[in-house]
Scaffold this motif. Structure first.
Motif, mmCIF file in Angstrom:
data_model
loop_
_atom_site.group_PDB
_atom_site.id
_atom_site.type_symbol
_atom_site.label_atom_id
_atom_site.label_comp_id
_atom_site.label_asym_id
_atom_site.label_seq_id
_atom_site.Cartn_x
_atom_site.Cartn_y
_atom_site.Cartn_z
ATOM 1 N N ARG A 214 0.835 -1.205 0.000
ATOM 2 C CA ARG A 214 0.000 0.000 0.000
ATOM 3 C C ARG A 214 0.874 1.262 0.000
ATOM 4 O O ARG A 214 0.643 2.197 -0.766
ATOM 5 C CB ARG A 214 -0.928 -0.019 1.214
ATOM 6 N N ASP A 215 1.890 1.277 0.850
ATOM 7 C CA ASP A 215 2.797 2.435 0.914
ATOM 8 C C ASP A 215 3.534 2.640 -0.404
ATOM 9 O O ASP A 215 3.657 3.759 -0.914
ATOM 10 C CB ASP A 215 3.834 2.240 2.031
ATOM 11 N N ILE A 216 4.050 1.537 -0.947
ATOM 12 C CA ILE A 216 4.871 1.611 -2.164
ATOM 13 C C ILE A 216 4.035 2.005 -3.370
ATOM 14 O O ILE A 216 4.484 2.773 -4.233
ATOM 15 C CB ILE A 216 5.591 0.263 -2.382
ATOM 16 N N THR A 217 2.813 1.501 -3.446
ATOM 17 C CA THR A 217 1.926 1.851 -4.567
ATOM 18 C C THR A 217 1.699 3.356 -4.631
ATOM 19 O O THR A 217 1.653 3.939 -5.722
ATOM 20 C CB THR A 217 0.583 1.116 -4.436
ATOM 21 N N ASP A 218 1.587 3.996 -3.473
ATOM 22 C CA ASP A 218 1.334 5.435 -3.437
ATOM 23 C C ASP A 218 2.446 6.241 -4.091
ATOM 24 O O ASP A 218 2.200 7.319 -4.643
ATOM 25 C CB ASP A 218 1.146 5.912 -1.989
ATOM 26 N N VAL A 219 3.689 5.750 -4.045
ATOM 27 C CA VAL A 219 4.817 6.524 -4.590
ATOM 28 C C VAL A 219 5.356 5.942 -5.891
ATOM 29 O O VAL A 219 6.357 6.428 -6.433
ATOM 30 C CB VAL A 219 5.961 6.641 -3.556
ATOM 31 N N THR A 220 4.698 4.900 -6.408
ATOM 32 C CA THR A 220 5.135 4.305 -7.679
ATOM 33 C C THR A 220 3.968 4.254 -8.670
ATOM 34 O O THR A 220 3.781 5.161 -9.460
ATOM 35 C CB THR A 220 5.743 2.898 -7.449
ATOM 36 N N PHE A 221 3.148 3.209 -8.591
ATOM 37 C CA PHE A 221 2.054 3.045 -9.553
ATOM 38 C C PHE A 221 1.056 4.200 -9.503
ATOM 39 O O PHE A 221 0.499 4.585 -10.539
ATOM 40 C CB PHE A 221 1.331 1.724 -9.307
ATOM 41 N N ASN A 222 0.828 4.753 -8.321
ATOM 42 C CA ASN A 222 -0.128 5.860 -8.228
ATOM 43 C C ASN A 222 0.477 7.204 -8.623
ATOM 44 O O ASN A 222 -0.190 8.230 -8.562
ATOM 45 C CB ASN A 222 -0.720 5.942 -6.820
ATOM 46 N N GLN A 223 1.735 7.194 -9.041
ATOM 47 C CA GLN A 223 2.398 8.415 -9.502
ATOM 48 C C GLN A 223 2.667 8.382 -11.004
ATOM 49 O O GLN A 223 3.518 9.118 -11.502
ATOM 50 C CB GLN A 223 3.708 8.624 -8.732
ATOM 51 N N ILE A 224 1.933 7.548 -11.726
ATOM 52 C CA ILE A 224 2.050 7.563 -13.187
ATOM 53 C C ILE A 224 0.728 8.003 -13.797
ATOM 54 O O ILE A 224 -0.339 7.804 -13.222
ATOM 55 C CB ILE A 224 2.476 6.201 -13.768
ATOM 56 N N THR A 225 0.815 8.597 -14.967
ATOM 57 C CA THR A 225 -0.387 8.966 -15.708
ATOM 58 C C THR A 225 -0.050 9.028 -17.191
ATOM 59 O O THR A 225 1.033 9.462 -17.576
ATOM 60 C CB THR A 225 -0.971 10.309 -15.230
#
Length: 406
Positions: A214-225
């Motif tokens: 959950r923590d890592i997703t916030d700064v990796t996958f959730n930071q792409i667009t």
């Protein structure tokens, strides 16, 4: 913050089946015209598993099935994935098909259905051809493993397969962390039309693994667009089968930060590969923000920049129009003091003290002709920092999406 030397975590060649006890396969069953379209990852033993899912209100049937099963068991033996058809917005029939897909895979592997995750990607609003799916699952039993077949089978409009592998040592045991992903369009997490599958032979406590993901997703996958659109089927799944035989890892273990950093690096690689392979894209854009009020606001600003259609088109056109970057920052939900903001491109300062700075247009244009572009922003508001990734916006994006179903 853990101090890492250059040998602590090393990137190596590998794929999602590289960690001990994992096998990955992919075959063509006819959902797509000629490309592989059904994939399977299997762990030799049940693996502690964690997942994060799309925040779309229209969550696809396979995700509902996977969430329910993973909540029950906390472990998985395998994951079955099809491309071409998303099995989303398909009502009761879609849910029935997802359960049938799970049961067929479980039967083939000789386990209870709740130890199987189900995932689909492709066109929304069409039902699966279950005869092909069930026949394909039977064929997977004898299919050859490895060689990137799984990575191929999960692609839709992607142009390349996406995988990564890292090695690290914990308690004197070598641990591998590998990942595979797909994603090219409808990318704007929380989360986007992307699937990510990470395998590791580390022995990890399930709750700690879920918290880390959950923590890592916030700064990796959730930071792409790519295009500001969020899909119905997105999921990132991590399986840790413990076959490296290290001491069980959790937040209290002294080497937990090392494992978590390895997991973060694998996820960041996959996230960047998705952004790089955006539909019609020719360049990867990275926005690095420092000096924001906090890390959350830095992330908001960074993602606004890479998500701006005007920034994306300027990069495609090799136009150092810093006004478009300022425009994106200006309507972000973050603290901004105009006199403090600094904008850098290719080592040149373009904007500072709320006024333009002299720079070489020729050098800026030459920098923008590269296939990886980094935009640096200094906010001078605090200690917050973050990065986000996107791609340029090209004519081909319109062509691809204007005829996606035809």
């Amino acid at each position: 913050m853990i101090e890492l030397n250059e040998k602590s975590i090393v990137k190596i060649n590998g794929d999602v089946s590289s960690p001990k006890g994992f096998e990955a396969k992919g075959i063509h069953i006819g959902l797509r015209y000629s490309k592989k379209d059904l994939g399977l990852i299997v762990s030799e033993v049940p693996a502690a598993s964690a997942a994060v899912y799309t925040q779309s209100h229209f969550q696809a049937a396979p995700l509902q099935v996977t969430q329910k099963s993973l909540k029950k068991t906390g472990q998985l033996k395998g994951v079955i994935v099809n491309s071409a058809i998303a099995n989303a917005c398909t009502g009761e029939q879609g849910l029935k098909d997802a359960y049938e897909m799970q049961a067929a895979c479980a039967d083939m592997l000789g386990v209870e259905p709740d130890y199987i995750a189900v995932s689909s990607t492709g066109v929304i609003g069409e039902c699966l051809d279950m005869d092909k799916i069930k026949k394909g699952i039977t064929q997977l039993k004898e299919a050859k493993a490895g060689n990137g077949h799984f990575e191929e089978a999960i692609l839709t409009t992607d142009t390349v397969i996406k995988n990564t592998t890292y090695t690290l040592t914990i308690n004197g045991k070598e641990i591998l962390i590998s990942g595979a992903a797909k994603g090219s369009g409808m990318i704007h997490p929380n989360m986007a039309t992307m699937l990510g599958f990470v395998t590791t032979d580390a022995n990890v406590e399930q709750e700690a693994l879920q918290n880390a993901l959950r923590d890592i997703t916030d700064v990796t996958f959730n930071q792409i667009t790519v295009d500001g659109e969020t899909s119905t089927n997105d999921m990132v799944l991590v399986m840790a089968n413990g076959m490296a035989e290290n001491e069980v890892l959790n937040e209290e273990h002294p080497e937990w930060p090392l494992f978590k950093e390895g997991l973060k690096l694998a996820c960041e690689d996959l996230a960047k590969e998705i952004a790089r392979d955006g539909e019609g894209a020719t360049k990867l854009i990275e926005a690095q923000v420092a000096g924001a009020k906090n890390h959350l606001e830095a992330g908001i600003i960074a993602k606004k920049i890479v998500g701006s259609s005007l920034v994306k088109t300027a990069v495609y056109g090799t136009d150092a129009n810093w006004g478009r970057i300022i425009g994106a920052i200006g309507h972000s939900a973050a603290s901004v003091t105009p006199q403090e903001v600094e904008v850098y491109l290719g080592g040149q300062c373009l904007f500072k003290h709320n006024e333009p700075q002299p720079f070489s247009e020729e050098e800026a244009k030459a920098y923008l002709e590269q296939d990886e572009i980094t935009i640096l922003i200094q906010m001078n508001e605090g200690n917050g920092e973050a990065a986000a990734w996107g791609c340029d916006l090209t004519y081909d994006y319109v062509k691809i999406n204007a005829s996606y179903r035809t």
